[in-house]
Design a protein around this motif. Structure first.
Motif, short mmCIF file in Angstrom:
data_model
loop_
_atom_site.label_atom_id
_atom_site.label_comp_id
_atom_site.label_asym_id
_atom_site.label_seq_id
_atom_site.Cartn_x
_atom_site.Cartn_y
_atom_site.Cartn_z
N ALA A 222 -1.98 12.89 1.53
CA ALA A 222 -2.71 12.88 2.80
C ALA A 222 -2.41 11.58 3.52
N PRO A 223 -2.25 11.62 4.85
CA PRO A 223 -2.01 10.38 5.60
C PRO A 223 -3.14 9.38 5.37
N GLY A 224 -2.77 8.15 5.10
CA GLY A 224 -3.75 7.08 4.93
C GLY A 224 -4.30 6.93 3.54
N HIS A 225 -3.97 7.83 2.62
CA HIS A 225 -4.44 7.71 1.24
C HIS A 225 -3.48 6.76 0.52
N ARG A 226 -3.94 5.54 0.25
CA ARG A 226 -3.03 4.50 -0.23
C ARG A 226 -3.71 3.60 -1.27
N MET A 227 -2.89 3.11 -2.20
CA MET A 227 -3.30 2.06 -3.15
C MET A 227 -2.08 1.21 -3.45
N SER A 228 -2.32 -0.02 -3.85
CA SER A 228 -1.23 -0.88 -4.31
C SER A 228 -1.20 -0.86 -5.83
N LEU B 199 -15.05 -4.22 -4.93
CA LEU B 199 -14.46 -4.58 -6.22
C LEU B 199 -13.20 -5.44 -6.06
N GLY B 200 -12.80 -5.71 -4.81
CA GLY B 200 -11.63 -6.55 -4.58
C GLY B 200 -10.33 -5.80 -4.49
N LEU B 201 -10.41 -4.48 -4.29
CA LEU B 201 -9.19 -3.70 -4.10
C LEU B 201 -8.78 -3.82 -2.63
N GLU B 202 -7.93 -4.78 -2.34
CA GLU B 202 -7.65 -5.17 -0.96
C GLU B 202 -6.64 -4.28 -0.26
N HIS B 203 -5.94 -3.46 -1.00
CA HIS B 203 -4.86 -2.66 -0.40
C HIS B 203 -5.05 -1.18 -0.72
N SER B 204 -6.31 -0.74 -0.69
CA SER B 204 -6.62 0.65 -1.04
C SER B 204 -7.46 1.31 0.04
N ASP C 4 -3.82 -3.22 -7.12
CA ASP C 4 -5.17 -2.63 -7.10
C ASP C 4 -5.36 -1.67 -8.27
N LEU C 5 -4.34 -0.86 -8.54
CA LEU C 5 -4.42 0.06 -9.67
C LEU C 5 -4.56 -0.69 -10.99
N SER D 17 0.85 -1.20 0.00
CA SER D 17 0.00 0.00 0.00
C SER D 17 0.88 1.23 0.00
N LEU D 18 0.79 2.01 -1.07
CA LEU D 18 1.69 3.14 -1.27
C LEU D 18 0.89 4.39 -1.59
N PRO D 19 1.48 5.58 -1.39
CA PRO D 19 0.80 6.80 -1.83
C PRO D 19 0.69 6.78 -3.35
N PRO D 20 -0.52 6.84 -3.91
CA PRO D 20 -0.69 6.67 -5.35
C PRO D 20 -0.66 7.96 -6.15
#
Length: 385
Positions: free
Chosen positions: A161-167, A146-151, A170-171, A48-51
């Motif tokens: 922003a803190p906590g705004h994350r996607m893998s 939708l199955g985005l498990e790391h967003s 997922d992208l 999970s990274l800042p996207p």
């Protein structure tokens, strides 16, 4: 008694060496062949990274879903709040909206996809959900469905922003959804320029570096913040094949452009799409119990297409797996087995195999003969007392 049967005699094709290793400069990467549903590369793909602006794809998805549901139309207009305009004043990417504007949904789609407008994302969030905070919560909830498990989404634009994350995975999965579920709307990702009311001084062009290379690129989104580095989600279609990739952590827009092209080139040049079994071709026979026939042919419903690494030399690994013998009656077209194919360096590929014909239950004499053979086998197999 039922047994699990394995047969390696079903398929004879040359076994393959893995594709030439690809060392990406990205800190995280996920590369996917959409045509064959094959993951070609996974480097920290579930981290999970800042996207950055790549998370705008989820805002686009929410907007596309609202269009598909009929809640809005392309000519629906939204108001522009001071909150939306503040993102232009803060110096981020923008479509240069002003208070008093009434952009249409069509304008906003282009403003987000082509201009990467943070202001456009806020307008969409407020127009669909009332507030950006409420919209962000809905994005997160919908992403999980939708199955985005790391967003996890904190805002609509990807603003740091803190906590705004996607893998990256997922992208990539979200990109496949946009391509497959909204094909008519997806075409906007391939457009190169949008200048709302001719306000943009210089940056109205799509930032996707692959669109001008004539390699089949038609999407999706770049992103950049100091924390995230330079990232990109891309899609390229050549012939029957389409790939989607997501990369993050590049050090410059130049490096991002180079790495995106390198990945696309590798994905198409190091793998070839091959039909290894034709639809309806018998690949094996399965034993049948208490049927008019003792065996039944096993066939795939569709052509079995696989990616074969370019450096192929020896033989594919293939097995037919079923629990048998299969008990009659068996209806033609029923899935009764699986063809399991492995290619070194790629995930296992499973294909359902169908009954080639009907096999009715055997008549009285067949059942009598089968029962007698079974009793004889049990008698012979009984140890002496």
């Amino acid at each position: 008694m039922m047994f699990r049967f394995f047969s390696a005699a079903a398929l004879f094709v040359a076994a393959c060496l893995p594709a030439q290793a690809f060392e990406t400069r990205a800190t995280a990467a996920w590369v996917y062949d959409v045509t064959t549903h094959t993951v070609l590369m996974d480097k920290n793909g579930e981290a999970s990274l800042p996207p950055a602006s790549m998370s705008k794809l989820m805002t686009v998805n929410m907007l596309f879903e609202a269009l598909k549901d009929g809640r809005i139309a392309m000519d629906t207009t939204f108001g522009v709040s001071a909150h939306a305009v503040s993102f232009t004043e803060a110096g981020g990417s923008t479509m240069y909206l002003q208070q008093g504007d009434r952009p249409t949904v069509e304008d906003l789609i282009k403003g987000i996809i082509i201009n990467s407008g943070n202001d456009a994302c806020v307008v969409v969030a407020e127009g669909l959900s009332g507030t950006e905070a409420a919209f962000s919560e809905q994005m997160t909830e919908r992403g999980k469905a939708l199955g985005l498990e790391h967003s996890n989404f904190v805002n609509a634009s990807g603003w740091p922003a803190p906590g705004h994350r996607m893998s990256m995975k997922d992208l990539g999965l979200l990109s496949v959804r946009l391509i497959e579920e909204f094909p008519e709307l997806y075409t906007v990702f391939g457009e190169t320029d949008f200048n709302y009311k001719n306000r943009a001084p210089a940056n109205s062009r799509n930032r996707n570096p692959l669109l001008a290379l004539n390699i089949g690129a038609d999407g999706l989104k770049t992103g950049h913040t100091q924390e995230a580095g330079f990232g990109m989600v891309g899609s390229v279609k050549q012939g029957e094949r389409r790939i989607v990739f997501a990369i993050s952590g590049m050090t410059s827009d130049t490096e991002r452009a180079e790495e995106a092209e390198r990945i696309a080139t590798w994905a198409f040049r190091q793998f070839a799409l091959k039909t290894v079994v034709k639809a309806g071709a018998q690949v094996a026979q399965a034993a049948v119990f208490m049927g008019e026939a003792d065996t039944i042919g096993l066939v795939p419903a569709e052509d079995v297409k696989l990616l074969i690494p370019a450096l192929a030399q020896d033989g594919l690994q293939a097995q037919v797996v079923y629990t048998g013998p299969l008990e009659a009656p068996i209806a033609k077209g029923t899935e009764v087995a699986q063809l399991v194919i492995t290619v070194p360096g790629l995930p296992e590929h499973r294909v359902g195999l169908l009954a080639e014909t009907d096999v009715p239950k055997g008549g009285f004499m067949k059942r009598l003969t089968t029962a007698a053979l079974k009793l004889r086998a049990e008698y012979i197999g009984t140890p002496a007392s």
